[in-house]
Structure formats: structure tokens, C-alpha cells
Scaffold this motif. Sequence first.
Motif, short mmCIF file in Angstrom:
data_model
loop_
_atom_site.label_atom_id
_atom_site.label_comp_id
_atom_site.label_asym_id
_atom_site.label_seq_id
_atom_site.Cartn_x
_atom_site.Cartn_y
_atom_site.Cartn_z
N HIS A 84 1.18 8.71 -5.14
CA HIS A 84 2.01 7.95 -4.20
C HIS A 84 1.14 7.27 -3.14
O HIS A 84 1.39 6.12 -2.77
N PHE A 85 0.11 7.95 -2.68
CA PHE A 85 -0.78 7.38 -1.67
C PHE A 85 -1.52 6.16 -2.21
O PHE A 85 -1.64 5.14 -1.53
N VAL A 86 -1.99 6.26 -3.44
CA VAL A 86 -2.77 5.16 -4.04
C VAL A 86 -1.88 3.98 -4.41
O VAL A 86 -2.21 2.82 -4.13
N VAL A 87 -0.73 4.27 -5.03
CA VAL A 87 0.12 3.22 -5.59
C VAL A 87 1.05 2.61 -4.55
O VAL A 87 1.24 1.39 -4.51
N ASN A 88 1.65 3.44 -3.70
CA ASN A 88 2.70 2.96 -2.80
C ASN A 88 2.29 2.92 -1.33
O ASN A 88 3.14 2.72 -0.47
N GLY A 89 1.02 3.12 -1.06
CA GLY A 89 0.59 3.15 0.34
C GLY A 89 0.39 1.79 0.99
O GLY A 89 0.25 1.71 2.21
N TYR B 147 7.64 7.46 7.75
CA TYR B 147 8.12 8.71 7.16
C TYR B 147 9.32 8.47 6.25
O TYR B 147 9.37 8.98 5.12
N ILE B 148 10.29 7.68 6.72
CA ILE B 148 11.46 7.34 5.90
C ILE B 148 11.03 6.55 4.67
O ILE B 148 11.55 6.75 3.57
N SER B 149 10.06 5.67 4.84
CA SER B 149 9.55 4.88 3.73
C SER B 149 8.95 5.77 2.65
O SER B 149 9.20 5.57 1.46
N LYS C 209 10.64 3.57 -0.46
CA LYS C 209 11.06 2.19 -0.18
C LYS C 209 10.02 1.54 0.73
O LYS C 209 9.21 2.23 1.34
N SER C 210 10.07 0.24 0.82
CA SER C 210 9.17 -0.46 1.73
C SER C 210 9.52 -0.11 3.17
O SER C 210 10.64 0.31 3.47
N THR C 211 8.56 -0.28 4.06
CA THR C 211 8.81 0.02 5.47
C THR C 211 9.87 -0.92 6.05
O THR C 211 10.59 -0.53 6.98
#
Length: 238
Positions: free
Chosen positions: A95-100, A137-139, A144-146
Motif C-alpha cells: 500500500h505504501f509503494v503503490v498508493n502512497g 488517515y481516512i485516505s 481513496k485519494s486524499t
Amino acid sequence: MENPFKNTWELYTGQFEKILVLMLTTTLPLLLAHSYVMNYIYLITPSSTGIYSVADIYYGLITLLFFLYAQVPYIRFVYNEHLGVEHNLRNTIYHFVVNGFTIFVFACLISILSTIGFALLILPGIIILSLVFPVPYISVFDEKSTWKSFKEGFRIGRKHFFKIFLLLILIGFAELLFGVFVTYQLFNITPSFAAQMITQMSLNIIIYPFVIMLMTSFILKWRNNLRTIEVKREGNFI
């Protein structure tokens, strides 16, 4: 999540080997990049006789950027544990690599706005940061996007503004005092800059994850409470 501090402490100590992997694979590289960038900026930026120099402003901006972006793996790790997700560590790193990236873009914008506030009167910077602090945090929770998470995150930030405000100040102040104390003790042993830098990085690697995991536990609790209140209101309305 009725007791965020207890939950965080149990998770931090009980899953420390996995958190250590996150420290070494995510936080440490970012700290090394931060140190390199800041040393270069201070080297090429003219010094100032005023209250702060241009380099100090850059320092605040980049430090805040790294602080906001480096939260992602620890937020995800706590959330996965909350849901009971299998292969938590692998999912967290993925998640950190792909969606960060969306968090990084958001962190850039908030860092600029907050740094302007800090440079002017300090207080506006803390206010801006406190209001939007729950958004990443919610993102991460909802993947979801910020920008899609901004409304809910801002609502939590507004409702719990003083709690977030005080937590950020207390945590920052406590870390500052602890860092000054350790640095002072280290000066009595060696004047080596490398030793001081390594010690400061080690402290950040150990303390930072706990702080973010604690904030994640608080925001999870506040979000659940807010949803419970909304459900009750809808039930009463019906």
C-alpha cells in the motif's frame, strides 16, 4: 479502540519485529534522504542574521513533508491489525509503494501552507495542520485519494481540533526535550557530528512510529464514535 494508548503500546511491543521492518524499509531511507537534502540546502543557502534564514524555512517545509508522507505505512499497519487482515506487513508495504503518491501530493500542499503559517506567526501553521491532519488517515483507511477523503477528514479534524492541536504540541515538545537531553549527553561523550546524526536518526526511528500509531488509534476511535452518533441521529429521525 476504547483505550488508544494501551492499544498502541500492546501493538508496538507485540509486533515490534514487523514494525522494525517498516522502520528500516520506509522510515530510515526517508530520514537519510531528509538529512542529505537539508545538509545540501544549508550548504548552498546564504546565512541570515535575522530570526531565521531561508534555509530554516526550507528545513521546516521538508521536515513537515517527510513527517506527513512517512505516516502511511504505520497508519495502514494499525488499520490492518484493527480489521484482522492477514499478511499485514506485506499489505502495508504494498500500500505504501503503490498508493502512497496521493498522500505525497497532499503532504506537499499542506507542508507549503503550514510552513507559510509557521513562518508568519507559528500559530496559523499549527491550526492548518491540526484541521487537516486526519485527512491522510481516512485516505489510507478507505484506499481513496486524499481529495475524496478531505471532507470526512476535515470534519474529524474540526470536531477534535483542540485534541489534535494539543497532541501535536505535546508530542513535539516532548520529543524536542528528549532530543535536546540526549544530544547534550552525547556532547559530553563525543563532539562527532556523525555520532549526533546517527543518534538523532535512531531516536526518530524508534519514537516516530509509536507517535503515528497512537494518532491512528485515536482517529479510528473518533471516526467510529462519529459514525455511531450519526446512526443514532438517523434512527431518532426515522
